[in-house]
Design a protein around this motif. Structure first.
Motif, mmCIF file in Angstrom:
data_model
loop_
_atom_site.group_PDB
_atom_site.id
_atom_site.type_symbol
_atom_site.label_atom_id
_atom_site.label_comp_id
_atom_site.label_asym_id
_atom_site.label_seq_id
_atom_site.Cartn_x
_atom_site.Cartn_y
_atom_site.Cartn_z
ATOM 1 N N ILE A 164 31.989 -5.468 5.162
ATOM 2 C CA ILE A 164 32.624 -6.371 6.121
ATOM 3 C C ILE A 164 33.323 -5.467 7.136
ATOM 4 N N MET A 165 32.869 -5.528 8.374
ATOM 5 C CA MET A 165 33.388 -4.620 9.402
ATOM 6 C C MET A 165 34.056 -5.408 10.521
ATOM 7 N N ASP A 166 34.963 -4.752 11.203
ATOM 8 C CA ASP A 166 35.663 -5.328 12.355
ATOM 9 C C ASP A 166 36.547 -6.510 11.975
ATOM 10 N N ALA A 167 37.059 -6.511 10.747
ATOM 11 C CA ALA A 167 37.889 -7.622 10.275
ATOM 12 C C ALA A 167 39.121 -7.072 9.556
ATOM 13 N N PRO A 168 40.249 -6.998 10.256
ATOM 14 C CA PRO A 168 41.477 -6.512 9.615
ATOM 15 C C PRO A 168 41.818 -7.350 8.376
ATOM 16 N N GLY A 169 42.283 -6.686 7.342
ATOM 17 C CA GLY A 169 42.665 -7.374 6.118
ATOM 18 C C GLY A 169 41.530 -7.599 5.141
ATOM 19 N N GLU A 170 40.341 -7.145 5.499
ATOM 20 C CA GLU A 170 39.184 -7.266 4.615
ATOM 21 C C GLU A 170 38.895 -5.896 4.002
ATOM 22 N N PRO A 171 38.066 -5.832 2.957
ATOM 23 C CA PRO A 171 37.766 -4.543 2.306
ATOM 24 C C PRO A 171 37.270 -3.496 3.299
ATOM 25 N N HIS A 172 37.666 -2.270 3.071
ATOM 26 C CA HIS A 172 37.281 -1.161 3.946
ATOM 27 C C HIS A 172 35.976 -0.506 3.495
ATOM 28 N N GLU A 173 35.714 -0.542 2.216
ATOM 29 C CA GLU A 173 34.551 0.137 1.636
ATOM 30 C C GLU A 173 33.450 -0.867 1.308
ATOM 31 N N PRO A 174 32.199 -0.419 1.303
ATOM 32 C CA PRO A 174 31.112 -1.297 0.861
ATOM 33 C C PRO A 174 31.335 -1.750 -0.586
ATOM 34 N N MET A 175 30.874 -2.946 -0.889
ATOM 35 C CA MET A 175 31.021 -3.538 -2.224
ATOM 36 C C MET A 175 29.639 -3.826 -2.795
ATOM 37 N N LEU A 176 29.560 -3.858 -4.104
ATOM 38 C CA LEU A 176 28.328 -4.257 -4.774
ATOM 39 C C LEU A 176 28.270 -5.781 -4.807
ATOM 40 N N TRP A 177 27.118 -6.352 -4.450
ATOM 41 C CA TRP A 177 26.890 -7.778 -4.653
ATOM 42 C C TRP A 177 25.747 -7.909 -5.649
ATOM 43 N N ASP B 147 40.095 0.534 -5.703
ATOM 44 C CA ASP B 147 41.197 0.915 -4.825
ATOM 45 C C ASP B 147 41.182 0.169 -3.498
ATOM 46 N N ASP B 148 40.348 -0.840 -3.360
ATOM 47 C CA ASP B 148 40.196 -1.535 -2.089
ATOM 48 C C ASP B 148 40.618 -2.994 -2.228
ATOM 49 N N LEU B 149 40.707 -3.659 -1.103
ATOM 50 C CA LEU B 149 41.019 -5.078 -1.061
ATOM 51 C C LEU B 149 39.839 -5.901 -1.559
ATOM 52 N N ALA B 150 40.111 -7.111 -1.976
ATOM 53 C CA ALA B 150 39.056 -8.084 -2.247
ATOM 54 C C ALA B 150 38.858 -8.886 -0.965
ATOM 55 N N PRO B 151 37.666 -9.423 -0.739
ATOM 56 C CA PRO B 151 37.462 -10.254 0.454
ATOM 57 C C PRO B 151 38.388 -11.472 0.428
ATOM 58 N N SER B 152 38.799 -11.900 1.606
ATOM 59 C CA SER B 152 39.656 -13.077 1.723
ATOM 60 C C SER B 152 38.889 -14.327 1.289
ATOM 61 N N GLU B 153 39.611 -15.381 1.043
ATOM 62 C CA GLU B 153 38.990 -16.661 0.670
ATOM 63 C C GLU B 153 38.051 -17.141 1.774
ATOM 64 N N ALA B 154 38.456 -16.988 3.022
ATOM 65 C CA ALA B 154 37.609 -17.425 4.142
ATOM 66 C C ALA B 154 36.281 -16.684 4.133
ATOM 67 N N VAL B 155 36.302 -15.396 3.874
ATOM 68 C CA VAL B 155 35.065 -14.604 3.833
ATOM 69 C C VAL B 155 34.258 -14.966 2.595
ATOM 70 N N ARG B 156 34.905 -15.143 1.452
ATOM 71 C CA ARG B 156 34.167 -15.511 0.231
ATOM 72 C C ARG B 156 33.443 -16.839 0.405
ATOM 73 N N GLN B 157 34.003 -17.737 1.168
ATOM 74 C CA GLN B 157 33.366 -19.037 1.373
ATOM 75 C C GLN B 157 32.101 -18.945 2.219
ATOM 76 N N ILE B 158 32.026 -17.972 3.133
ATOM 77 C CA ILE B 158 30.847 -17.889 4.004
ATOM 78 C C ILE B 158 29.790 -16.911 3.503
#
Length: 136
Positions: free
Chosen positions: A59-72, A86-97
């Motif tokens: 997730i790029m260009d989105a402050p407050g979202e994870p900085h590193e690539p994640m496994l899906w 060591d990174d953030l989890a995606p926000s609820e808004a991002v998880r929904q889309i």
């Protein structure tokens, strides 16, 4: 973060999507589909989760979202994402889309990866946001 970080050896396909978020920010969401025959750390986790498809997500260009690539991982009925410890989890808004865009990714690469045509990802009706599949 650059998309090439997702385009690792063993990547079968990748795509980027510009995604408007409820906050008014337009983020870039990038998916990469991994090759299960390639010996990479993602394979062991995907097998453990009995995933039928898996790869990396950024997730790029989105402050407050994870900085590193994640496994899906896609288990046939649900999608899981695993952020770095060591990174953030995606926000609820991002998880929904994310499920909607992962389904779009599958559709976009179906000619490149024909076995995906057998996988059906339902994300619900757009008229009812609560019917969208959410990540867990």
């Amino acid at each position: 973060m650059k998309m090439r970080r997702l385009h690792l050896p063993g990547t079968r396909a990748w795509r980027e999507y510009r995604v408007p978020l409820p906050s008014g920010i337009t983020a870039t969401i990038a998916f990469a589909l991994a090759d299960p025959a390639y010996d990479f750390w993602t394979v062991a986790i995907a097998r453990e989760q009995q995933a039928v498809a898996f790869g990396l997500l950024a997730i790029m260009d989105a402050p407050g979202e994870p900085h590193e690539p994640m496994l899906w991982t896609f288990g046939g009925e649900s999608v899981s994402i695993l952020p770095d410890d060591d990174d953030l989890a995606p926000s609820e808004a991002v998880r929904q889309i994310l499920p909607r865009y992962l389904a779009m990714f599958f559709d976009d690469i179906k000619d490149t990866v024909p076995e995906l045509t057998a996988m059906k990802m339902s994300v619900g009706r757009r008229t009812d946001r609560r019917s969208d599949r959410s990540l867990h």
